[in-house]
Design a protein around this motif. Structure first.
Motif, mmCIF file in Angstrom:
data_model
loop_
_atom_site.group_PDB
_atom_site.id
_atom_site.type_symbol
_atom_site.label_atom_id
_atom_site.label_comp_id
_atom_site.label_asym_id
_atom_site.label_seq_id
_atom_site.Cartn_x
_atom_site.Cartn_y
_atom_site.Cartn_z
ATOM 1 N N ALA A 1 52.527 36.830 53.254
ATOM 2 C CA ALA A 1 51.649 36.739 52.088
ATOM 3 C C ALA A 1 50.633 37.872 52.026
ATOM 4 O O ALA A 1 50.325 38.524 53.028
ATOM 5 N N PHE A 2 50.117 38.064 50.825
ATOM 6 C CA PHE A 2 48.930 38.875 50.616
ATOM 7 C C PHE A 2 47.754 37.908 50.659
ATOM 8 O O PHE A 2 47.768 36.873 49.982
ATOM 9 N N HIS A 3 46.739 38.237 51.431
ATOM 10 C CA HIS A 3 45.586 37.365 51.611
ATOM 11 C C HIS A 3 44.421 37.954 50.822
ATOM 12 O O HIS A 3 44.029 39.104 51.051
ATOM 13 N N ILE A 4 43.884 37.153 49.901
ATOM 14 C CA ILE A 4 42.789 37.584 49.039
ATOM 15 C C ILE A 4 41.563 36.769 49.415
ATOM 16 O O ILE A 4 41.622 35.528 49.418
ATOM 17 N N PHE A 5 40.473 37.439 49.732
ATOM 18 C CA PHE A 5 39.317 36.691 50.231
ATOM 19 C C PHE A 5 38.026 37.445 49.969
ATOM 20 O O PHE A 5 38.023 38.639 49.685
ATOM 21 N N LYS A 6 36.927 36.694 50.089
ATOM 22 C CA LYS A 6 35.602 37.271 49.851
ATOM 23 C C LYS A 6 34.609 36.729 50.863
ATOM 24 O O LYS A 6 34.569 35.525 51.131
ATOM 25 N N TYR A 7 33.799 37.643 51.385
ATOM 26 C CA TYR A 7 32.688 37.291 52.260
ATOM 27 C C TYR A 7 31.382 37.459 51.496
ATOM 28 O O TYR A 7 31.240 38.391 50.705
ATOM 29 N N LEU A 8 30.428 36.592 51.750
ATOM 30 C CA LEU A 8 29.048 36.749 51.307
ATOM 31 C C LEU A 8 28.170 36.547 52.536
ATOM 32 O O LEU A 8 28.292 35.523 53.216
ATOM 33 N N ASP A 9 27.339 37.511 52.826
ATOM 34 C CA ASP A 9 26.457 37.417 54.004
ATOM 35 C C ASP A 9 27.221 37.050 55.272
ATOM 36 O O ASP A 9 26.842 36.131 55.999
ATOM 37 N N ASP A 10 28.336 37.728 55.500
ATOM 38 C CA ASP A 10 29.154 37.534 56.703
ATOM 39 C C ASP A 10 29.805 36.151 56.792
ATOM 40 O O ASP A 10 30.229 35.730 57.855
ATOM 41 N N GLU A 11 29.868 35.424 55.680
ATOM 42 C CA GLU A 11 30.516 34.107 55.642
ATOM 43 C C GLU A 11 31.678 34.167 54.667
ATOM 44 O O GLU A 11 31.518 34.588 53.518
ATOM 45 N N LEU A 12 32.866 33.759 55.122
ATOM 46 C CA LEU A 12 34.026 33.684 54.231
ATOM 47 C C LEU A 12 33.789 32.534 53.254
ATOM 48 O O LEU A 12 33.595 31.389 53.668
ATOM 49 N N MET B 1 32.574 41.815 47.086
ATOM 50 C CA MET B 1 33.795 42.545 46.863
ATOM 51 C C MET B 1 34.979 41.763 47.440
ATOM 52 O O MET B 1 34.914 41.253 48.548
ATOM 53 N N TRP B 2 36.030 41.662 46.666
ATOM 54 C CA TRP B 2 37.246 40.978 47.102
ATOM 55 C C TRP B 2 38.056 41.897 48.005
ATOM 56 O O TRP B 2 38.136 43.098 47.763
ATOM 57 N N GLU B 3 38.661 41.315 49.011
ATOM 58 C CA GLU B 3 39.549 42.059 49.899
ATOM 59 C C GLU B 3 40.950 41.500 49.758
ATOM 60 O O GLU B 3 41.135 40.291 49.572
ATOM 61 N N ILE B 4 41.937 42.387 49.845
ATOM 62 C CA ILE B 4 43.342 41.995 49.768
ATOM 63 C C ILE B 4 44.056 42.670 50.924
ATOM 64 O O ILE B 4 44.046 43.897 51.038
ATOM 65 N N LYS B 5 44.657 41.867 51.794
ATOM 66 C CA LYS B 5 45.316 42.410 52.977
ATOM 67 C C LYS B 5 46.593 41.645 53.288
ATOM 68 O O LYS B 5 46.684 40.437 53.047
ATOM 69 N N LYS B 6 47.549 42.355 53.844
ATOM 70 C CA LYS B 6 48.720 41.717 54.432
ATOM 71 C C LYS B 6 48.289 41.144 55.787
ATOM 72 O O LYS B 6 47.254 41.537 56.347
ATOM 73 N N PHE B 7 49.090 40.245 56.336
ATOM 74 C CA PHE B 7 48.769 39.567 57.584
ATOM 75 C C PHE B 7 48.442 40.551 58.706
ATOM 76 O O PHE B 7 47.432 40.422 59.391
ATOM 77 N N LYS B 8 49.291 41.575 58.868
ATOM 78 C CA LYS B 8 49.108 42.523 59.974
ATOM 79 C C LYS B 8 47.857 43.384 59.820
ATOM 80 O O LYS B 8 47.405 44.009 60.774
ATOM 81 N N GLU B 9 47.265 43.406 58.627
ATOM 82 C CA GLU B 9 46.057 44.188 58.385
ATOM 83 C C GLU B 9 44.775 43.397 58.639
ATOM 84 O O GLU B 9 43.688 43.972 58.718
ATOM 85 N N LEU B 10 44.897 42.083 58.750
ATOM 86 C CA LEU B 10 43.720 41.242 58.973
ATOM 87 C C LEU B 10 43.162 41.458 60.374
ATOM 88 O O LEU B 10 43.909 41.565 61.347
ATOM 89 N N SER B 11 41.852 41.523 60.475
ATOM 90 C CA SER B 11 41.237 41.561 61.806
ATOM 91 C C SER B 11 41.324 40.161 62.406
ATOM 92 O O SER B 11 41.546 39.179 61.692
ATOM 93 N N THR B 12 41.135 40.077 63.706
ATOM 94 C CA THR B 12 41.168 38.753 64.326
ATOM 95 C C THR B 12 40.048 37.872 63.785
ATOM 96 O O THR B 12 40.231 36.672 63.593
ATOM 97 N N LYS B 13 38.893 38.452 63.487
ATOM 98 C CA LYS B 13 37.769 37.689 62.923
ATOM 99 C C LYS B 13 38.115 37.175 61.529
ATOM 100 O O LYS B 13 37.840 36.018 61.199
ATOM 101 N N GLU B 14 38.717 38.028 60.692
ATOM 102 C CA GLU B 14 39.109 37.593 59.347
ATOM 103 C C GLU B 14 40.128 36.465 59.427
ATOM 104 O O GLU B 14 40.008 35.460 58.719
ATOM 105 N N LEU B 15 41.127 36.618 60.295
ATOM 106 C CA LEU B 15 42.145 35.574 60.439
ATOM 107 C C LEU B 15 41.522 34.271 60.920
ATOM 108 O O LEU B 15 41.803 33.188 60.383
ATOM 109 N N PHE B 16 40.641 34.353 61.891
ATOM 110 C CA PHE B 16 39.940 33.172 62.380
ATOM 111 C C PHE B 16 39.161 32.499 61.246
ATOM 112 O O PHE B 16 39.240 31.285 61.053
ATOM 113 N N ASP B 17 38.413 33.287 60.479
ATOM 114 C CA ASP B 17 37.611 32.730 59.385
ATOM 115 C C ASP B 17 38.485 32.095 58.307
ATOM 116 O O ASP B 17 38.131 31.056 57.749
ATOM 117 N N ILE B 18 39.617 32.719 58.001
ATOM 118 C CA ILE B 18 40.541 32.160 57.007
ATOM 119 C C ILE B 18 41.058 30.806 57.472
ATOM 120 O O ILE B 18 41.014 29.816 56.733
#
Length: 143
Positions: free
Chosen positions: A44-55, A1-18
């Protein structure tokens, strides 16, 4: 599933992975030294996908002057050739169509992926130019 978030909505883990994925590809794999993290990330709007906990795929979409742009389009090398890049582009273009209907899209693409963007009806405009030491082309799509 694709996720779409603004910067302030990203978790620290998501930001780190990006940032980790972008650095891995755009700085280390492509051996480019440049300011990979910039102020565009904040808006920006950040669009990303994880598979098995890997960005595994990422892009950012942002408004720029009188048009919409996107960039930092990346698929992890372990998933290239799987159709993930095509899926990411459909997600990016769908997001733009839903949120910025009728907008012109302008991107600065690395020259070697020009044909990839042409598959989505982007048209090259102008001559090749260097951006952060890498050949790029301007491409446009009218939604």
């Amino acid at each position: 599933m694709w996720e779409i978030k603004k910067f302030k909505e990203l978790s620290t883990k998501e930001l780190f992975d990006i940032y980790k994925l972008r650095q891995k590809v755009f700085v280390l794999e492509q051996t480019r030294l440049y300011k990979e993290v910039d102020d565009i990330d904040l808006e920006a709007f950040h669009i990303f996908k994880y598979l098995d906990d890997e960005l595994v795929a990422y892009a950012r979409v942002f408004k720029e002057d009188d048009h919409i742009s996107f960039g930092r389009v990346v698929t992890d090398n372990s998933h290239r050739g799987s159709g993930l890049g095509k899926s990411l582009m459909h997600e990016v273009l769908g997001f733009i169509k839903r949120n910025f209907p009728g907008s012109r899209i302008e991107i600065e693409a690395q020259s070697y992926v020009q044909e990839f963007y042409e598959k989505f009806n982007f048209t090259r405009v102008g001559d090749e130019f260097l951006f952060n030491t890498t050949p790029h082309v301007k491409m446009i799509l009218q939604m």
